[in-house]
Design an enzyme around this catalytic site. Sequence first.
Site, mmCIF file in Angstrom:
data_model
loop_
_atom_site.group_PDB
_atom_site.id
_atom_site.type_symbol
_atom_site.label_atom_id
_atom_site.label_comp_id
_atom_site.label_asym_id
_atom_site.label_seq_id
_atom_site.Cartn_x
_atom_site.Cartn_y
_atom_site.Cartn_z
ATOM 1 N N CYS A 152 5.928 -0.299 7.153
ATOM 2 C CA CYS A 152 5.573 0.849 6.315
ATOM 3 C C CYS A 152 6.773 1.227 5.464
ATOM 4 C CB CYS A 152 5.187 2.019 7.231
ATOM 5 S SG CYS A 152 4.784 3.528 6.351
ATOM 6 N N LEU A 153 6.536 1.563 4.201
ATOM 7 C CA LEU A 153 7.632 1.949 3.306
ATOM 8 C C LEU A 153 8.325 3.228 3.777
ATOM 9 C CD1 LEU A 153 6.037 1.165 -0.175
ATOM 10 C CD2 LEU A 153 7.723 -0.182 1.087
ATOM 11 N N GLN B 40 2.919 9.891 1.259
ATOM 12 C CA GLN B 40 4.260 9.308 1.339
ATOM 13 C C GLN B 40 5.158 9.724 0.173
ATOM 14 O OE1 GLN B 40 2.421 5.249 2.148
ATOM 15 N NE2 GLN B 40 4.427 5.054 3.128
ATOM 16 N N HIS C 76 -2.247 7.664 7.008
ATOM 17 C CA HIS C 76 -1.247 8.490 6.315
ATOM 18 C C HIS C 76 -1.881 9.777 5.794
ATOM 19 C CE1 HIS C 76 2.505 6.301 6.226
ATOM 20 N NE2 HIS C 76 1.953 5.208 5.713
ATOM 21 N N HIS D 233 -4.377 1.754 7.720
ATOM 22 C CA HIS D 233 -2.995 2.270 7.761
ATOM 23 C C HIS D 233 -2.841 3.423 6.757
ATOM 24 C CE1 HIS D 233 1.541 1.370 7.859
ATOM 25 N NE2 HIS D 233 1.407 2.193 6.830
ATOM 26 N N GLU D 234 -3.374 3.235 5.545
ATOM 27 C CA GLU D 234 -3.208 4.261 4.495
ATOM 28 C C GLU D 234 -4.066 5.491 4.770
ATOM 29 O OE1 GLU D 234 -0.700 3.794 2.778
ATOM 30 O OE2 GLU D 234 -0.494 1.632 2.999
ATOM 31 N N GLY E 253 0.830 -1.201 0.000
ATOM 32 C CA GLY E 253 0.000 0.000 0.000
ATOM 33 C C GLY E 253 0.861 1.246 0.000
HETATM 34 NI NI NI Z 1 2.676 3.247 5.571
#
Ligand code: NI
Length: 167
Positions: free
Chosen positions: A91-92, A51, A137, A133-134, A46
């Site tokens: 998470c990236l 991000q 963000h 989670h997204e 995701g």
């Molecule tokens: Ni993330």
Amino acid sequence: MAILPILQYPDERLHKVAKKVDKIDDAIRKLVRDMAETMYSAPGVGLAATQVDKHIRLVVLDVSDMHDDLKVFINPELVSSQGEKVNEEGCLSVPGIYENVSRAERVSVRALDEHGKPFTVEAEGLLAVCIQHEIDHLNGRVFVEHLSHLKQTRIRAKLKKHKREIL
Ligand code: NI
């Protein structure tokens, strides 16, 4: 298509609250393609526009085993949520950190696709975790901010050390 740079925690820009998308046009669809390519190449399941330093309410997800089921959520809204479950998340934007986070077990989310068509998904399992989670963000919240202050301090120290080592 292009691979976009991903902001790394604790970058302050990860705390910006994303604005609603007013018009779904070719520029948005190009960003969707670039974000998908960035997510697949990372690899991740995701990615929120926040991000990649684009502060609009847009998320791409693919939780399928074969990485062939891209889901695009524009202006996603949590309609309802049920239950509670702890899952390990990563998470990236926070490389190498995996921590348990408690979230709703099932959620219903309404959004628009990349053509502006409204849809609703009933999600559970990894998809439910990922959507929450997204959406976090987009609201300027990184998953580690669900953890205790002590843990957050430790994570920041660890990331700083790691950064020093690779420089
Ligand atoms: Ni993330």
